[in-house]
Design an enzyme around this catalytic site. Structure first.
Site, PDB file in Angstrom:
ATOM      1  N   GLU A   8       0.848  -1.185   0.000  1.00 51.36           N
ATOM      2  CA  GLU A   8       0.000   0.000   0.000  1.00 51.36           C
ATOM      3  C   GLU A   8       0.889   1.243   0.000  1.00 51.36           C
ATOM      4  O   GLU A   8       1.753   1.383   0.882  1.00 51.36           O
ATOM      5  CB  GLU A   8      -0.913   0.035   1.227  1.00 51.36           C
ATOM      6  CG  GLU A   8      -1.786   1.288   1.209  1.00 51.36           C
ATOM      7  CD  GLU A   8      -2.720   1.438   2.402  1.00 51.36           C
ATOM      8  OE1 GLU A   8      -2.572   0.674   3.376  1.00 51.36           O
ATOM      9  OE2 GLU A   8      -3.589   2.330   2.345  1.00 51.36           O
ATOM     10  N   GLY A  10       8.459  16.566 -13.759  1.00 52.13           N
ATOM     11  CA  GLY A  10       8.804  15.201 -14.127  1.00 52.13           C
ATOM     12  C   GLY A  10       9.366  14.355 -12.994  1.00 52.13           C
ATOM     13  O   GLY A  10       9.580  13.161 -13.173  1.00 52.13           O
ATOM     14  N   VAL A  47      -5.581  11.686  -8.661  1.00 53.09           N
ATOM     15  CA  VAL A  47      -6.014  10.553  -9.495  1.00 53.09           C
ATOM     16  C   VAL A  47      -5.395  10.671 -10.889  1.00 53.09           C
ATOM     17  O   VAL A  47      -4.945   9.679 -11.479  1.00 53.09           O
ATOM     18  CB  VAL A  47      -7.565  10.481  -9.559  1.00 53.09           C
ATOM     19  CG1 VAL A  47      -8.029   9.511 -10.638  1.00 53.09           C
ATOM     20  CG2 VAL A  47      -8.135  10.070  -8.197  1.00 53.09           C
TER      21      VAL A  47
HETATM   22  N1  ACO Z   1      -3.553  15.743 -12.113  1.00 49.30           N
HETATM   23  C1  ACO Z   1      -3.381  15.277 -13.365  1.00 49.30           C
HETATM   24  N2  ACO Z   1      -2.188  14.996 -13.898  1.00 49.30           N
HETATM   25  C2  ACO Z   1      -1.114  15.223 -13.133  1.00 49.30           C
HETATM   26  C3  ACO Z   1      -1.200  15.724 -11.816  1.00 49.30           C
HETATM   27  C4  ACO Z   1      -2.480  15.982 -11.304  1.00 49.30           C
HETATM   28  N3  ACO Z   1      -2.672  16.441 -10.072  1.00 49.30           N
HETATM   29  N4  ACO Z   1       0.043  15.856 -11.312  1.00 49.30           N
HETATM   30  C5  ACO Z   1       0.869  15.442 -12.268  1.00 49.30           C
HETATM   31  N5  ACO Z   1       0.170  15.060 -13.362  1.00 49.30           N
HETATM   32  C6  ACO Z   1       0.696  14.518 -14.603  1.00 49.30           C
HETATM   33  C7  ACO Z   1       1.632  15.485 -15.284  1.00 49.30           C
HETATM   34  O1  ACO Z   1       0.938  16.335 -16.173  1.00 49.30           O
HETATM   35  C8  ACO Z   1       2.555  14.542 -16.015  1.00 49.30           C
HETATM   36  O2  ACO Z   1       1.967  14.125 -17.221  1.00 49.30           O
HETATM   37  P1  ACO Z   1       2.869  13.917 -18.552  1.00 49.30           P
HETATM   38  O3  ACO Z   1       3.738  12.734 -18.226  1.00 49.30           O
HETATM   39  O4  ACO Z   1       1.879  13.674 -19.621  1.00 49.30           O
HETATM   40  O5  ACO Z   1       3.655  15.177 -18.704  1.00 49.30           O
HETATM   41  C9  ACO Z   1       2.625  13.328 -15.094  1.00 49.30           C
HETATM   42  O6  ACO Z   1       1.456  13.382 -14.286  1.00 49.30           O
HETATM   43  C10 ACO Z   1       3.838  13.349 -14.209  1.00 49.30           C
HETATM   44  O7  ACO Z   1       4.025  14.655 -13.699  1.00 49.30           O
HETATM   45  P2  ACO Z   1       5.272  15.013 -12.797  1.00 49.30           P
HETATM   46  O8  ACO Z   1       5.775  16.385 -13.167  1.00 49.30           O
HETATM   47  O9  ACO Z   1       6.242  13.914 -12.837  1.00 49.30           O
HETATM   48  O10 ACO Z   1       4.547  15.072 -11.366  1.00 49.30           O
HETATM   49  P3  ACO Z   1       5.059  15.815 -10.053  1.00 49.30           P
HETATM   50  O11 ACO Z   1       6.542  15.827  -9.980  1.00 49.30           O
HETATM   51  O12 ACO Z   1       4.366  17.117  -9.915  1.00 49.30           O
HETATM   52  O13 ACO Z   1       4.510  14.826  -8.931  1.00 49.30           O
HETATM   53  C11 ACO Z   1       2.657  14.683  -7.383  1.00 49.30           C
HETATM   54  C12 ACO Z   1       3.130  14.531  -8.850  1.00 49.30           C
HETATM   55  C13 ACO Z   1       3.440  13.702  -6.514  1.00 49.30           C
HETATM   56  C14 ACO Z   1       1.174  14.363  -7.328  1.00 49.30           C
HETATM   57  C15 ACO Z   1       2.960  16.131  -6.935  1.00 49.30           C
HETATM   58  O14 ACO Z   1       2.327  17.046  -7.793  1.00 49.30           O
HETATM   59  C16 ACO Z   1       2.534  16.439  -5.504  1.00 49.30           C
HETATM   60  O15 ACO Z   1       3.321  16.266  -4.587  1.00 49.30           O
HETATM   61  N6  ACO Z   1       1.304  16.942  -5.301  1.00 49.30           N
HETATM   62  C17 ACO Z   1       0.807  17.321  -3.969  1.00 49.30           C
HETATM   63  C18 ACO Z   1       0.671  16.155  -3.038  1.00 49.30           C
HETATM   64  C19 ACO Z   1      -0.243  15.069  -3.559  1.00 49.30           C
HETATM   65  O16 ACO Z   1      -1.332  15.328  -4.052  1.00 49.30           O
HETATM   66  N7  ACO Z   1       0.217  13.815  -3.440  1.00 49.30           N
HETATM   67  C20 ACO Z   1      -0.550  12.626  -3.768  1.00 49.30           C
HETATM   68  C21 ACO Z   1      -1.563  12.386  -2.705  1.00 49.30           C
HETATM   69  S1  ACO Z   1      -2.266  10.762  -2.735  1.00 49.30           S
HETATM   70  C22 ACO Z   1      -1.203   9.816  -1.808  1.00 49.30           C
HETATM   71  O17 ACO Z   1      -0.238  10.309  -1.283  1.00 49.30           O
HETATM   72  C23 ACO Z   1      -1.489   8.374  -1.672  1.00 49.30           C
END
Ligand code: ACO
Length: 163
Positions: free
Chosen positions: A74, A88, A119
């Site tokens: 999990e 990225g 999601v």
């Molecule tokens: N909604 C839709 N698409 C997204 C989102 C989002 N919120 N965040 C990233 N993506 C997409 C990006 O557009 C990208 O797509 P591409 O490959 O087509 O360009 C892909 O996902 C990867 O994006 P990254 O730049 O690698 O993502 P990032 O480094 O921003 O990490 C993360 C994503 C971990 C969600 C970050 O934005 C974050 O820390 N957000 C706040 C905390 C959070 O919400 N964490 C998840 C909670 S759920 C849990 O912890 C179980």
């Protein structure tokens, strides 16, 4: 940039990375009580994959709990620090987490309760809301949780996730 596998095993580098990760999760996951985040990060049955820049600077990470007998883990927490989001790191972090989970923990699946705004991120990383793992393999092993969408990520047995 490196992607490190760490748990609370007394190694001072691991402790340093886990504390930095606790601070990132506390800020980025405001709905999670800070004491709960700290408890799971320190708990020896959890593992973390940490994005480390310049040897010491933690940019983000994923913490998961493996259930070895059941072949899945999990994902409890996943976050990247705010100024480094959407560059990225999150995508590479998930690939490294799959790689470590397969190699170190011999797992086939991840399950996670994704926040609604995450999601999209999990979907991009190959996760689905349809759970294909037989229910008896996971049901009762993880807690039901209202605040998110249960998603599954299958860890391909041979694919190279990192290059
Ligand atoms: N909604 C839709 N698409 C997204 C989102 C989002 N919120 N965040 C990233 N993506 C997409 C990006 O557009 C990208 O797509 P591409 O490959 O087509 O360009 C892909 O996902 C990867 O994006 P990254 O730049 O690698 O993502 P990032 O480094 O921003 O990490 C993360 C994503 C971990 C969600 C970050 O934005 C974050 O820390 N957000 C706040 C905390 C959070 O919400 N964490 C998840 C909670 S759920 C849990 O912890 C179980």
């Amino acid at each position: 940039l490196s992607f490190q596998y760490a748990c609370n095993d007394g190694d001072p580098h691991h402790s340093m990375w886990i504390i930095a990760l606790k601070n990132i999760f506390s800020r980025q996951l405001p709905n999670m009580p800070k004491a709960y985040i700290a408890r799971l990060l320190m708990d020896r049955s959890h593992r973390s994959v940490v994005v480390v820049r310049h040897g010491t600077q933690v940019v983000g990470g994923i913490t998961y709990r493996p259930f070895h007998s059941q072949g899945f883990a999990e994902i409890a927490f996943c976050a990247v620090t705010a100024p480094e989001q959407v560059k990225g790191f999150g995508a590479r972090l998930m690939n490294w987490t799959k790689e470590y989970a397969r190699k170190q923990d011999n797992l086939q699946y991840f399950l996670t309760y994704a926040d609604n705004n995450a999601v999209g991120y999990f979907t991009k990383q190959g996760f689905t809301t349809g759970i294909t793992m037989p229910k008896e393999q996971w049901h009762g092993w993880i807690k039901d949780y209202d605040g998110g969408t249960l998603m599954e990520g299958r860890i391909h047995p041979t694919l190279a996730f990192t290059r």
